[in-house]
Design a protein around this motif. Structure first.
Motif, mmCIF file in Angstrom:
data_model
loop_
_atom_site.group_PDB
_atom_site.id
_atom_site.type_symbol
_atom_site.label_atom_id
_atom_site.label_comp_id
_atom_site.label_asym_id
_atom_site.label_seq_id
_atom_site.Cartn_x
_atom_site.Cartn_y
_atom_site.Cartn_z
ATOM 1 N N ARG A 63 0.834 -1.214 0.000
ATOM 2 C CA ARG A 63 0.000 0.000 0.000
ATOM 3 C C ARG A 63 0.861 1.253 0.000
ATOM 4 O O ARG A 63 0.607 2.196 -0.770
ATOM 5 C CB ARG A 63 -0.921 0.005 1.228
ATOM 6 N N GLU A 123 0.928 4.207 -2.908
ATOM 7 C CA GLU A 123 0.637 5.607 -2.573
ATOM 8 C C GLU A 123 1.765 6.523 -3.022
ATOM 9 O O GLU A 123 1.522 7.618 -3.549
ATOM 10 C CB GLU A 123 0.410 5.749 -1.068
ATOM 11 N N VAL A 174 -2.117 4.344 -7.391
ATOM 12 C CA VAL A 174 -3.144 4.372 -6.345
ATOM 13 C C VAL A 174 -4.433 3.751 -6.880
ATOM 14 O O VAL A 174 -5.077 2.923 -6.224
ATOM 15 C CB VAL A 174 -3.397 5.816 -5.873
ATOM 16 N N GLN A 225 -6.581 0.515 -5.687
ATOM 17 C CA GLN A 225 -8.000 0.588 -5.341
ATOM 18 C C GLN A 225 -8.812 -0.422 -6.147
ATOM 19 O O GLN A 225 -9.745 -1.040 -5.632
ATOM 20 C CB GLN A 225 -8.511 2.011 -5.579
ATOM 21 N N LEU A 264 -5.465 -2.651 0.916
ATOM 22 C CA LEU A 264 -5.613 -1.787 -0.255
ATOM 23 C C LEU A 264 -6.910 -0.991 -0.209
ATOM 24 O O LEU A 264 -7.020 0.060 -0.848
ATOM 25 C CB LEU A 264 -5.532 -2.610 -1.543
ATOM 26 N N LEU A 321 -6.310 2.506 0.910
ATOM 27 C CA LEU A 321 -5.520 3.415 0.080
ATOM 28 C C LEU A 321 -6.156 4.795 0.037
ATOM 29 O O LEU A 321 -7.350 4.945 -0.216
ATOM 30 C CB LEU A 321 -5.406 2.873 -1.346
#
Length: 545
Positions: free
Chosen positions: A54, A58, A65, A69, A86, A89
């Motif tokens: 994660r 990011e 990202v 997701q 996740l 996120l």
């Protein structure tokens, strides 16, 4: 070109810093960057592997990202700890400066003066864009503005991701077995749709049309005169967030009834409309003052066409009936992966799954437990669901979680039951049978087209002196018997289709004096079709045993 190299360097460095050096090696990027110590949490504890993934996503920006997701919606691909992590996120981006927002709106719409009022402070900000409150022609609206330069940034990262997936597939068995290139292409298509606000506007209109006859469901109106691919203007939905239990209690709202109603709305999207909201988290649902359920955010949607409904029905029927062979075949028909599958091992796992849920009916299945077990079986055998079905499973898991947050006794199965019963019954409708026969006819036509080429290839092989075959007389006789049974089933299937066609034609077209024959002829044709259909079912069961 230099910037592209720097981006590859940045990706490799971020992965290495976050303890994902094995991924760097699989991508062929190892040895180019200095080793760095793995980060630790502020409390001194080491990060878990899901937390490191994660963090890396990011740090790599909008496209990565969004990748994380979207992967959080694919529990058929990732184990639960990664899916949970996740889901957390965050875009973690600074809001777009107000001057840039106003400039983007003016560039798209000619002037910001088209709005009576436009708030400079955003309601929400994300990596793709941000939302601002505004007033248009006296009505409260929300204006979503795409972040400047995000399309170019995302497209460059998507190209890099496609290249990295191709390299990983050549170097890493895991990437090859899980069709990394296909997954990245699928992700790229989904993300590019999210970048286009026109697509989201069309989704909103489609939901509004689907629920036009449902006053208890409120879909925001799209203001097309102030909507483009970069700017989206929607009616503003106000109300109590569906998970704000204190506010719901203060308003006197029955939470158990609300849970059932929200579940029914989502099931209606799936099983009646075939078009569903794929991100039903609590922030996207509001209870309005008149009790209507307001829905927002239509960037991520799924579709369930008739073919996918039929295949989903196959799985449900097989599990409820305890038919391991049928359930195994149904899962294999859903598989999108090109990797090898050990059918015997899969069948063994499916048998355990069916045993675990034996005794349940469609009305009392523990939905989340069943879905999680199916997803676990898929992961172990590296089978991939179609993207829309994966989103459906994720949506159902979220729906049950939302329902239980409102009412601890909520059971999604009780809401699903009438929908799944209809889904199962539709498998035996004349229209479903016609589709199956159509597929059989198409396969037969394809076999007829391929036969001359295959026969010629066999003759060429024989002329070259090979292969040498040794035939076992007993096995030959068994094969002859199987071939005879197959031929009988094929003829019976064609006759069944013919009788169904006769019955349908008589009922639809017989008029006048000849109408008196409609009932007897249709009854006789339907009876013959039923007898032949029974023969097909009986022989199919015999073949499975």
């Amino acid at each position: 070109m230099g910037s592209r190299r720097e981006r590859y360097r940045e990706i490799a460095e971020v992965l290495s810093v976050n303890g994902l050096g094995f991924v760097v090696s699989a991508l062929g990027l190892s040895g180019r960057f200095p080793f760095r110590r793995m980060p630790r949490r502020e409390d001194g504890r080491a990060y878990t592997r899901p937390e490191l993934v994660r963090r890396a996503l990011e740090q790599l920006g909008p496209a990565f990202v969004k990748l994380g997701q979207i992967l959080s919606t694919r529990p058929d691909l990732l184990p639960p700890p990664y899916v949970r992590e996740l889901k957390a996120l965050q875009d973690r981006v600074e809001p777009i400066p107000a001057a840039q927002v106003m400039a983007a709106i003016a560039e798209e719409l000619g002037s910001t003066a088209v709005f009576d009022r436009l708030e400079s402070q955003p309601l929400a900000s994300a990596s793709i864009g941000q939302a601002h409150a505004a007033v248009l022609d006296g009505q409260d609206v929300v204006v979503k503005v795409r972040r400047p330069g995000v399309v170019e940034t995302v497209n460059e990262d998507l190209e890099i991701l496609e290249n990295l997936a191709e390299m990983a597939t050549r170097r890493w068995d895991f990437a090859r077995d899980n069709d990394a290139t296909g997954l990245v292409r699928e992700f790229a298509q989904t993300l590019r749709q999210e970048l286009d606000y026109l697509a989201e506007a069309r989704n909103a209109e489609r939901f509004a049309a689907n629920f036009a006859g449902h006053p208890d469901v409120h879909i925001p109106v799209v203001h097309w005169e102030t909507t483009t691919s970069r700017v989206l203007t929607l009616e503003r939905i106000r109300g109590i967030k569906i998970d704000d239990v204190d506010a719901l209690a203060a308003a006197g709202i029955d939470r158990a009834e609300l849970a059932r109603r929200a579940g029914a709305v989502l099931c209606t999207m799936v099983f009646e409309h075939g078009f569903f909201h794929a991100d039903p988290h609590p922030g996207n649902f509001f209870v309005e003052e008149d009790g209507a359920l307001g829905v927002i955010d239509f960037g991520m949607v799924g579709t369930l066409d008739e073919d996918l409904k039929e295949r989903l029905g196959d799985i449900l029927v097989a599990i409820v009936a305890g038919d391991t062979s049928h359930a195994t075949d149904a899962l294999l028909r859903l598989n999108q992966s090109s990797g090898p599958v050990n059918r015997a091992a899969l069948k063994q796992d499916v048998s355990v799954l069916i045993e675990r849920f034996s005794g349940h009916t469609l009305a009392d299945f523990p939905v989340s437990a069943l879905i999680n077990d199916i997803l676990g079986t898929l992961r172990r055998h590296r089978l991939h669901l179609p993207n829309d079905l994966a989103m459906l499973f994720k949506m159902l898991l979220m729906a049950e979680g939302l329902g239980k947050a409102l009412d601890p006794d909520f059971q999604l199965a009780s809401v699903l039951a009438p929908f799944t019963r209809r889904l199962v019954l539709q498998r035996y409708s004349p229209e479903a049978l016609r589709r199956r026969l159509g597929r059989i006819a198409q396969e037969l036509r394809q076999a007829g087209t391929d036969a001359p080429r295959l026969v010629q290839g066999l003759l060429d092989l024989i002329e070259r002196g090979g292969p040498q075959l040794t035939l076992d007389p007993a096995e030959t006789e068994r094969q002859r018997s199987r071939d005879q049974q197959t031929a009988n089933r094929l003829v019976a299937g064609m006759l069944t289709a013919a009788f169904i066609n006769v019955a349908g034609g008589v009922v639809a077209t017989t008029t006048g004096r000849a109408a008196v024959l409609r009932g007897p002829v249709a009854t006789a044709s339907a009876g013959a079709a039923g007898l032949l259909g029974g023969y097909l079912l009986r022989t199919a069961r015999r073949r499975r045993r």
